[in-house]
Design an enzyme around this catalytic site. Sequence first.
Site, PDB file in Angstrom:
ATOM      1  NE  ARG A 193       3.843   2.742   0.144  1.00  0.00           N
ATOM      2  CZ  ARG A 193       3.908   1.681  -0.638  1.00  0.00           C
ATOM      3  NH1 ARG A 193       3.104   1.571  -1.656  1.00  0.00           N
ATOM      4  NH2 ARG A 193       4.759   0.712  -0.405  1.00  0.00           N
TER       5      ARG A 193
ATOM      6  CB  CYS B 271       2.263  -0.615  -4.840  1.00  0.00           C
ATOM      7  SG  CYS B 271       3.083   0.928  -4.516  1.00  0.00           S
TER       8      CYS B 271
ATOM      9  CE  LYS C  56       9.910   2.716  -0.998  1.00  0.00           C
ATOM     10  NZ  LYS C  56       9.302   1.386  -0.804  1.00  0.00           N
ATOM     11  CG  ASN C  57      12.827  -0.308  -1.969  1.00  0.00           C
ATOM     12  OD1 ASN C  57      11.924   0.179  -1.273  1.00  0.00           O
ATOM     13  ND2 ASN C  57      12.680  -0.532  -3.263  1.00  0.00           N
TER      14      ASN C  57
ATOM     15  CG  ASP D 172      10.824   0.017  -7.815  1.00  0.00           C
ATOM     16  OD1 ASP D 172       9.787  -0.592  -8.120  1.00  0.00           O
ATOM     17  OD2 ASP D 172      11.419  -0.153  -6.728  1.00  0.00           O
TER      18      ASP D 172
ATOM     19  NE  ARG E 140       4.368  -5.975  -5.123  1.00  0.00           N
ATOM     20  CZ  ARG E 140       4.906  -4.866  -4.644  1.00  0.00           C
ATOM     21  NH1 ARG E 140       4.162  -3.817  -4.424  1.00  0.00           N
ATOM     22  NH2 ARG E 140       6.191  -4.803  -4.370  1.00  0.00           N
TER      23      ARG E 140
END
Length: 420
Positions: free
Chosen positions: A397, A116, A22-23, A305, A121
């Site tokens: 997600r 999130c 995903k990233n 993560d 952030r």
Amino acid sequence: MDKFIIKGGRKLKGVVEISGSKNASLPILMATLLTDEPCVVSRVPDLRDIRTTIEILKELGKNVNYNNGVVTVRAKRKLKTAVSHDLVKQMRASFWVAGPLLARFKKAVIPLPGGCAIGVRPVDIHIKGFEKFGVKISMEKGNIVVKAKNLKPAKIILSFPSVGATLNLMMCASLINGTTVLENVAREPEVEDVIKALRSMGADIIIDEKGRIIIKGRAKLGGMNHTVIADRIETGTYILAAAATRGDVLLNNCAPEHNEILLDYLRDAGFNVEIDESSVRICCRSKKINPVNIKTAPFPGFATDLQAPWMSLMCLCAGSADVSEDIFENRFMHAPELIRMGANIVIDRNTAQIIGVKNFGPAVVMASDLRGGAALVIAGLCAKGKSEVERIYHIDRGYENMEKKLSALGASIKRFNPAA
Ligand code: UD1
């Protein structure tokens, strides 16, 4: 809102195929904004964040087709430079379109990012970098407006190796005439995959022996045909689920070298880990799980993560273990939910002190972020009896077909939509 109903207490056994990252997919899809040529990106997982990214590309004026993991992006009309709040609020990484848009059109209007709720952030490192390129930044009606008359190359030392800032600045610099040097950059495998994709578009980017990213800007970039790397966070999550249930699982199509530190710690915790070029097998050596302390850190350190899924495993250790979160300041939201499932955890600032318990107990719990949600699923798979994990839109997600993959490994997990 969908939830998972899990009847836990079964050891995971069998083979699981790992999806594309995903990233890595998110920034590579955003990099298609750097060109009008057709781009084909393969092994893109079917996830909510990917759908959001595709919607952003369409809103900006791209023609996007997504079929069976292959995304084809073509120019439709002249691109727009503003993204709507409805899309950006769903995913913090939306802010990464700023770099490509600035590079192409010297302007971007992006609502302050959401995503999130794992910490403040901010995007100050991105902004400081853009300013070095000669960009003027202002806030207008909740939007960050970035504009430049002319973009100039720069030497930028990031105050922290932020993944997003490294990607945003690198994508932008790939079209800035001259040589840009980025120092103290993120070295995550996803960053390297984006570099590979940008190079296939004709970008001139190297990582030198000091670990700096050196970009010689081109006047134009071409299309790409790129296959994304395996998802190391999905890999780690299934490894930890297998370990916590004392199962025996073979993970295929992954990149074990991207999970080295996790695999080392699992060996310390008492598991058998066998690796091949693109697979990992994990199984138990003994019933006892040894306590192992971890601290999250930028790659190649322990991935933030995987901190939450790791915590679920350590809740079952024989003794006490510390988990320190050094990347995000509010990333223990799963801990109170794990405590509701019987875990013994005390949080002291950025460290969770865990005293191992024999097993989790079943409970109704709520996911409050993506990886924290995965940690609750792992606990539910261990707890004997029926658990429910609510608000799994967070999990959707980032995990492709989670319930299907876990069911194929012998778990009893079903998606339930109370409104249906
Ligand atoms: C990416 C990953 C996310 C992962 C994180 C760290 C994606 C889509 N997301 O997020 O899964 O957890 O890397 O590996 O790939 N920071 C600032 N100012 C900035 C930018 C970041 O203070 O301008 C701080 C953040 O608040 C955080 C830390 O730096 O505390 C790391 O953030 P960063 O590496 O940028 O994470 P993301 O790119 O958002």
